[in-house]
Motif scaffolding. Sequence first.
Motif, PDB file in Angstrom:
ATOM      1  N   ASN A   1      59.680  -3.235  -5.473  1.00  0.00           N
ATOM      2  CA  ASN A   1      59.947  -4.655  -5.164  1.00  0.00           C
ATOM      3  C   ASN A   1      60.825  -5.307  -6.208  1.00  0.00           C
ATOM      4  OD1 ASN A   1      57.448  -4.314  -6.706  1.00  0.00           O
ATOM      5  ND2 ASN A   1      57.521  -6.547  -6.790  1.00  0.00           N
ATOM      6  N   ARG A   2      61.701  -6.149  -5.717  1.00  0.00           N
ATOM      7  CA  ARG A   2      62.538  -6.967  -6.595  1.00  0.00           C
ATOM      8  C   ARG A   2      62.183  -8.413  -6.309  1.00  0.00           C
ATOM      9  NH1 ARG A   2      68.109  -5.679  -4.951  1.00  0.00           N
ATOM     10  NH2 ARG A   2      68.510  -7.811  -5.612  1.00  0.00           N
ATOM     11  N   ASN A   3      61.760  -9.101  -7.350  1.00  0.00           N
ATOM     12  CA  ASN A   3      61.406 -10.507  -7.160  1.00  0.00           C
ATOM     13  C   ASN A   3      62.640 -11.354  -7.391  1.00  0.00           C
ATOM     14  OD1 ASN A   3      58.845  -9.458  -6.989  1.00  0.00           O
ATOM     15  ND2 ASN A   3      58.449  -9.820  -9.161  1.00  0.00           N
ATOM     16  N   LEU A   4      63.173 -11.822  -6.320  1.00  0.00           N
ATOM     17  CA  LEU A   4      64.399 -12.599  -6.436  1.00  0.00           C
ATOM     18  C   LEU A   4      64.108 -13.982  -6.986  1.00  0.00           C
ATOM     19  CD1 LEU A   4      65.887 -11.719  -2.960  1.00  0.00           C
ATOM     20  CD2 LEU A   4      66.416 -10.661  -5.151  1.00  0.00           C
ATOM     21  N   PHE A   5      65.049 -14.513  -7.697  1.00  0.00           N
ATOM     22  CA  PHE A   5      65.062 -15.920  -8.149  1.00  0.00           C
ATOM     23  C   PHE A   5      64.020 -16.249  -9.221  1.00  0.00           C
ATOM     24  CE2 PHE A   5      65.584 -16.133  -3.350  1.00  0.00           C
ATOM     25  CZ  PHE A   5      66.902 -15.752  -3.403  1.00  0.00           C
ATOM     26  N   ASN A   6      62.950 -15.462  -9.297  1.00  0.00           N
ATOM     27  CA  ASN A   6      61.867 -15.809 -10.218  1.00  0.00           C
ATOM     28  C   ASN A   6      61.176 -14.509 -10.570  1.00  0.00           C
ATOM     29  OD1 ASN A   6      59.761 -16.941 -11.610  1.00  0.00           O
ATOM     30  ND2 ASN A   6      58.788 -17.873  -9.808  1.00  0.00           N
ATOM     31  N   GLN A   7      61.901 -13.751 -11.397  1.00  0.00           N
ATOM     32  CA  GLN A   7      61.505 -12.371 -11.601  1.00  0.00           C
ATOM     33  C   GLN A   7      60.066 -12.221 -12.094  1.00  0.00           C
ATOM     34  OE1 GLN A   7      64.670 -10.375 -13.360  1.00  0.00           O
ATOM     35  NE2 GLN A   7      64.117  -8.565 -12.189  1.00  0.00           N
ATOM     36  N   ALA A   8      59.694 -13.082 -13.033  1.00  0.00           N
ATOM     37  CA  ALA A   8      58.363 -12.948 -13.622  1.00  0.00           C
ATOM     38  C   ALA A   8      57.300 -13.643 -12.775  1.00  0.00           C
ATOM     39  CB  ALA A   8      58.366 -13.532 -15.023  1.00  0.00           C
TER      40      ALA A   8
ATOM     41  N   ASN B   1      62.233  -0.463  -0.264  1.00  0.00           N
ATOM     42  CA  ASN B   1      62.728  -1.563  -1.095  1.00  0.00           C
ATOM     43  C   ASN B   1      62.275  -2.895  -0.511  1.00  0.00           C
ATOM     44  OD1 ASN B   1      64.280  -0.054  -3.020  1.00  0.00           O
ATOM     45  ND2 ASN B   1      65.558   0.473  -1.242  1.00  0.00           N
ATOM     46  N   VAL B   2      61.705  -3.688  -1.383  1.00  0.00           N
ATOM     47  CA  VAL B   2      61.233  -5.004  -0.942  1.00  0.00           C
ATOM     48  C   VAL B   2      61.942  -6.075  -1.748  1.00  0.00           C
ATOM     49  CG1 VAL B   2      59.238  -6.498  -0.666  1.00  0.00           C
ATOM     50  CG2 VAL B   2      58.977  -4.026  -0.493  1.00  0.00           C
ATOM     51  N   LEU B   3      62.479  -7.050  -1.057  1.00  0.00           N
ATOM     52  CA  LEU B   3      63.072  -8.203  -1.746  1.00  0.00           C
ATOM     53  C   LEU B   3      62.161  -9.398  -1.505  1.00  0.00           C
ATOM     54  CD1 LEU B   3      66.753  -7.711  -0.603  1.00  0.00           C
ATOM     55  CD2 LEU B   3      65.782  -7.187  -2.849  1.00  0.00           C
ATOM     56  N   LEU B   4      61.722 -10.000  -2.591  1.00  0.00           N
ATOM     57  CA  LEU B   4      60.772 -11.107  -2.460  1.00  0.00           C
ATOM     58  C   LEU B   4      61.426 -12.400  -2.906  1.00  0.00           C
ATOM     59  CD1 LEU B   4      57.497  -9.725  -4.004  1.00  0.00           C
ATOM     60  CD2 LEU B   4      57.831 -10.443  -1.645  1.00  0.00           C
ATOM     61  N   ASP B   5      61.265 -13.440  -2.094  1.00  0.00           N
ATOM     62  CA  ASP B   5      61.694 -14.762  -2.557  1.00  0.00           C
ATOM     63  C   ASP B   5      60.571 -15.294  -3.433  1.00  0.00           C
ATOM     64  OD1 ASP B   5      62.206 -17.390  -2.978  1.00  0.00           O
ATOM     65  OD2 ASP B   5      62.070 -17.998  -0.876  1.00  0.00           O
ATOM     66  N   ALA B   6      60.791 -15.273  -4.736  1.00  0.00           N
ATOM     67  CA  ALA B   6      59.705 -15.633  -5.644  1.00  0.00           C
ATOM     68  C   ALA B   6      59.742 -17.108  -6.020  1.00  0.00           C
ATOM     69  CB  ALA B   6      59.751 -14.770  -6.884  1.00  0.00           C
TER      70      ALA B   6
END
Lengths: 370, 543, 360
Positions: free
Chosen positions: A160-167, C117-122
Motif C-alpha cells: 500500500n501507498r498512502n497518498l497525500f498523508n504518508q504517515a 498495489n493499493v493506493l490510499l487517499d490518506a
Amino acid sequence: MKLGVVRAYMLKEIKEMLRSKMIVLVYLLPTMIVILFGYGIRLEVTHARTVILDHDQSRLSRDLIGHFRHSKYFDTRVMNITEQQALHRIKQAKTEILIIIPEGFEKRLIQGVGTEIGVFVDGAFPIRGETMANYVEGVIFDAARRLMPPKEAKLITLDNRNLFNQAMRDENAIVPGLIGLILLVAPAILSALLIVKEKEEGTIFNFYSSPIKKSEFLLAKLFPAFVLHSVNIFLLFLWATWLFEVPFRGSFTLYWFASEIYVLISLGVGLLVSIITSTQIVATVLTIIITIIPGFLYSGMLMPISAMSAESVIEAHIYPVMYFNHIVYDTFLVGQGLASPKNQLYLAILLAYAVGLILLGSFLMKKELR
Amino acid sequence: MSAPLLDVQNVTVRYKETVGIRDASLRAGEGEILGFIGADGAGKSSLMHAIAGVIRFEGMIRFRDRTFRSPRQAEALKPAIGLMPQGIGLVLYRNLTVAEHLDFFAEIRNLKQDAAFRAYRQKLLEMAGLARFTDRAAGHLSGGMMQKLSLICTLLHRPKLLLLDEPTTGVDPLSRLELWEILQQIRREEGTTALISTAYMQEAARMDRLLLFDGGRIIAQGRAEELTRSVRDYCYEPTDCPESRCIRTLDTTYSLEPLPAPKKEPGLEALFFVEAIRRGKIPPAIEVSPRESAEPIPPVVMEARGLTKRFGDFIADDHIDMRLAGGEILGLLGANGAGKTTFIKMLLGLYPIDEGELTLLGRPIRSAADRRELKARIGYVSQHFALYKDMTVLENLRYFASIHRIPQARARERIRRYAEELGFAPYLHALPGDLPLGINQRFSLAAALLHEPVVLFLDEPTSGVDAIARAQFWQLLQKLKERWGIAILITTHYMSEAEYCDRVVLLKQGKKIADDTVENLHRRFPEAKSFEEIFLRFYKEDG
Amino acid sequence: MMRTFLSLVNKEILGFLRAWGLVAVVLYAFTLDIYIAGKGIELQAKNVSVGYVDESGGVVSLKILERLHAPQFKPPVRFLSQKELDRALRNREIMVGLLFDNDFSRDYERSGHARLNVLLDATAAAQSFQALQYLQHILLDFSEIHFPVGLKIHKLFNPNATTSWFMSLAELLSMMTLLGVILTAAVFVREKENGTWDMMLLMPVDPRLIILAKSFSQVLILSLGIVIATGLILFGAFDVPIHGSIWAFFLLSFFYAFTSAGIGLFVAAVSRSMMEVAQLAIFIMMPLIFLSGAWTPIHAMAPWLQKLSLISPLRYYIEGSESIFFRGTAWGDLWPYFAGVIGLGALVYLYGFRRIGRLF
C-alpha cells in the motif's frame, strides 16, 4: 456610493470593536478552536492499555508477547490474575485489551493442532474498539505467519501507498478541515453581531433616518469583518503548517483566494441571520447552530464525501463548506491546484455562493422598521 | 401661518397584530413647532416614524414639493429630515466620544466640513454645554447630556424637518430648558419645522400647536390656549362628586356636569381627564385600608449625617445631611447626575457608604448585618423596576409575599384588597410586559407595600407615566401617608409633583443646596409662578 | 425557610417556562441535537468507494473484487488506466485504488504469491487505515490459509461498534455542561439586565439561600432534561443498552449538574450582559469538553494533556457514564467517578458561589 460615508461608518465600527473588546472574539476564537480540535480529535490508537494472561509460559507465548511489547500501539502488561479479575479491570476502565494465551499453546502449535487465543476489547468508544481489534489481529497473524513454513503460504500481500498523508497523521487529516469550519462560523458570527447590535441598541435609527444607502451601510458593516477575518486566513495557515506541521503542497495563492471568497460566503450567512433576528444572543446561537453542523458533518473533514450515503451526498452538495474543503485539502495535501478542472469548478461554485448570498441578503434587508 | 410645508394625509401604521396610528392627518408650516401629547402607546411614535420614512405606512405624506407613500420614496427627503427616536441616548454609541459622534454624524450625512460647518458645530456644542466634554465617551454622560448630544447630532445637518420623540422624558428641568433653548434658536435661524412629543405639559404649552393623541388616533388639535379653553368649564377646585361621572385628583376635580364648587384654571393635563370622562374610562377611586400590623412608626425614620459616595475621583454625594420623619413625604430633586439615585442606593445598602453616618429606624447602620433585619421594614420602587416580566401580576405578588414570610391566608387577603383598592384587579393574570407603564408602577408599589413597610423609597416612579396614572399614583401616596403614617422619600423630574411633597431637598453636583418646605420656598421666591421656576433659580444661581 | 426556598425555586422555574424561546432551545438541545449528533457522525469506514485498474486479465482479480461489498465498500468502479485512477484519487472521488498489474494473476497461479498495489487517499487518515484493514482481512480470507492459531475476539459492550451509542451519550453529557453553565448564568444575568437585581438584594432573605435556590432550580431543569433525553433519544431512538444501574447514572448527573451550575455562577459573577455570558461560556466550555474525552479517548492524548484532564470534572462524568451504560460497572466500582464529580464539583460550586456572593 459615497466612499467618504462608508469610510466614516467603517471607522466607527472598528473603534467600537476595539473599545468593546469584540476584537478578542475575532482573533481568539478561531485560534482556540484550531488548537483544541487539532489536538483534541485523535482517531488513531496508540498506547492501548493491554493485559496479557499467559497461561502457557512457553517460549512461543513469550515470543508473541514480545511482538506486543515492541509495538507502539500497545502498552502491554503481563499479569498473573484470573480471567474474572482481568475482565473486571476492563469494567473499571483500567484496561482496554485483554489477551488470553491458553495452556498448552506451544505444544499444540508444534503438534499442528489448532489452538485459540481469546481477545477482549473495550468497545465503549466504537472506532477505538474496532481499531484495537484490528491491531491485535494484525500482530497475531503476523506472528503466526512467521511460524509457518514458507512454502505452505499461498498469499496475496498488500503493497500500500498512502497518498497525500504518508504517515497517516490525524493532524493532516483534521486541521485543514478545521479551517473550513472556522472560516464558516467566525465571520458569520461577527457580521451578524455587527448588524444586530445596532438593531438591539436602537442605533439602527441612524441608518434608517439618514440618507445612507443600503449598499453603503452593508459595505461599512461587511468590509471591516472581511478584512479582520482575512488576517485569520493567514493565522490559521500558520497554525496548521507551523504548530501542527501539516505539509502544504499546493498553491498558496489558490488557498488565499479561495479562503477570501469563502469568508464572503460566511459574511453572507451572517447577513441573512441578522435580517431575521433582533437580539445578539439569538443571533449568536442561531449562527452557531446553522454553521457548525454542516461545518463538521457535511464538510468531508471527519467523513470523506465519497463514503457518504446517497442522501448525505446530496445534502453535502448544498452546503458551501464541501467545495471549500475540497480546495483546502488539495492545497495542503494533494497539490493539484487550478490544473484540476474539479478545483476550477468548485472555485466557481464558491464564487457563485458568495455573490448569491450577499445579493440575497442585501435584497432582503430593508431600510425600515418592522 | 405660511403655506403648509408638511402635509400628512390619512396615515395609518399597522404592526403585526395592532394598529399604531389610524387615519392621521396634519399640516405644518415653515418654522412651526407642533407638539404631540398623549398617553404611552397612543400612536405618537408611530406617526413620527412614518413621517421620518423609517416605517411602512398607508396614506400620503408631502414635504415641500415631494410626496411619498413608502420609506423607499422618502429616501430623497432624508437629507432634509432629522429624527431623534424615543429613549435616552438611544442613537448614541456608548464607546464613542462626543467629538467622535459629531464627526460620525457629519460624515455619514456627507456634510461639507468647511469653516462655516466648524463654526456651527462649535456653536451647537456650546449651546448644549458639551464643549468641555468632547473627549468623554457617550456611555459616561448623564441622561440629560446624552439627550442634548443626541439633539445636536440630529441638528448637525441643519434639517428642515425635525422629529423629536419625547426628547425630554427622564431629563431634569434644567436640561429640558436648555434643550428647548437650543430648539428655539435653531428654529429662528434655520426656519426648521419641528414635531415634538412630550410628557411635560409646561413644555407642551410652549408649542405653536398641539395634537392630542388617544388610542391610535388624533382626537384634537389646536393652540394650547384653545385646547385648555375647551375644557375650562369642566375643572373645579377639589370637591366631592359622584364617582362614576367625575375624576378627582389632589388639586382638581374634573366633571362634565356642573358642580357646586369654584372653577379652576385648567392646565393642559385637563384635556386627558376630560377626554377620559367623555369616553367613560374613569379610573376607579383609590382607597387604602389601615395597615394590619400594629408596629408604631418611629418619629425619625432615617437620619443621614455627612453621607458621601465617591466613584474614583468623582464625588457623587458630598457630605449630605438629611432627615426623614414618620408620616412625611420628602421630595429629593436635582438634575441628572446630581446624586439622587446614588443617595437612595446608599440608604438601601446597594452602594457601600464611603463616609458619614446613617441611622435607619433608630438603628445605626455600620454593616450588612445591621441591615438584614431592616429589609423587612423597607419598601423600594425604582424607575426600572416593573416586576418580573415572565410572571403574571398575581404570581409576582405571591412571590414577594412568601419572600417576606407573610402567612399564605393573609397574603391572599392582602393581594385581593390591594388589587381592588389600587384598581388593578382586572390585570391580575396578565404579564406585566403587556400592560401600560402606569399600571405597572401601581403593581410595583403594591409589591413594595405587601409587607407593610415603615418607610418607602421611590426612585423616579413616575417617569414616562401618563398624566392620569401619575395623578392616581400621587393620590395613593397621599392616602398611604394619611392612613398608614409611613415615611416616603421620592425623586422626580416633574416639578409639578414637588408641590405635593411636604418638604423638598435639592441636590446639585452631589451637594445639598436646599432643604425646606414647598411653602417656605415659595415665600422665599414670591415672584416664581411654579416650583419649576424655583428649581431653575436654585440651579442657575451660583454657577 | 423551606417556603422561601421553594418560592424562590418556583419563581425561576416559572420564569424558565414562560421564556418559550429558551424552553425550545433546551428541548432542542436535549432531543434533536443529540439525535443529530448520534445519527450524523459516523466515524467508521463504511461505504468506502473503490476504484481499480485491472491489467492482469485474470479471474483472480474479479474474485477478489467480488468480495468488496456493503456495508464496508461501495461497488468498485473500473478505470481504464492508472492515470485515470490517479486523477480520481486526487479529486477524491474514490478513497482506495487497486492496481492489478500484468503479473498479478500469473504470479498467483504459479507461486501462490502475488502483490496487490493499493493506493490510499490518506487525507482521511482514520478511515483509510480502516479500509486497509478490511482489505487485509478479505485477502486473508481469500487465500484460505489455515493458521494453526485461531482468534476469538470479543468486542465487549458494543459488539457491532455502533457509533450512535457512544456519540449520543457523549453529546448528551456535553449538552449538560453547556446548558448548566448558560442557564445558571442566565438566571442571574437576566436580573442584572432587567434591573431586578437591586430588588433581589433588598429581599429580606439570606443571599446564600437565594443563590442556592436559583442554582437548584436550574439543576432541576437539567435533571428533567437528562431524564427526557435518556428515555426519548438514548433508549427510544438509538436503543443504547444500559448494563449498569440507571439510578447511578441519574445520581451522577444530578451531582454533575451542580458542578456545571457552579461554573455558571462564576460566569454570572463576571459578566454584565447575556452577550458576555455567551462568549465567556464558549471560552470556558470548549477546553473543558475537550479535556473530557468526549471527542477523543483520554488515553489517546498527549501525556501532559492526560494529566491536565484530571482536573476536568466532565472527564469523571463521561467516564463514569460510559462505565454505567456500556461496561456495566457495579456501584462499588463507580466510586472514583462519584468522588471526582463530587469533589471537583464541590470546589467549582463553592468557588462560583463565593464569587457571586461577593455581589450581594
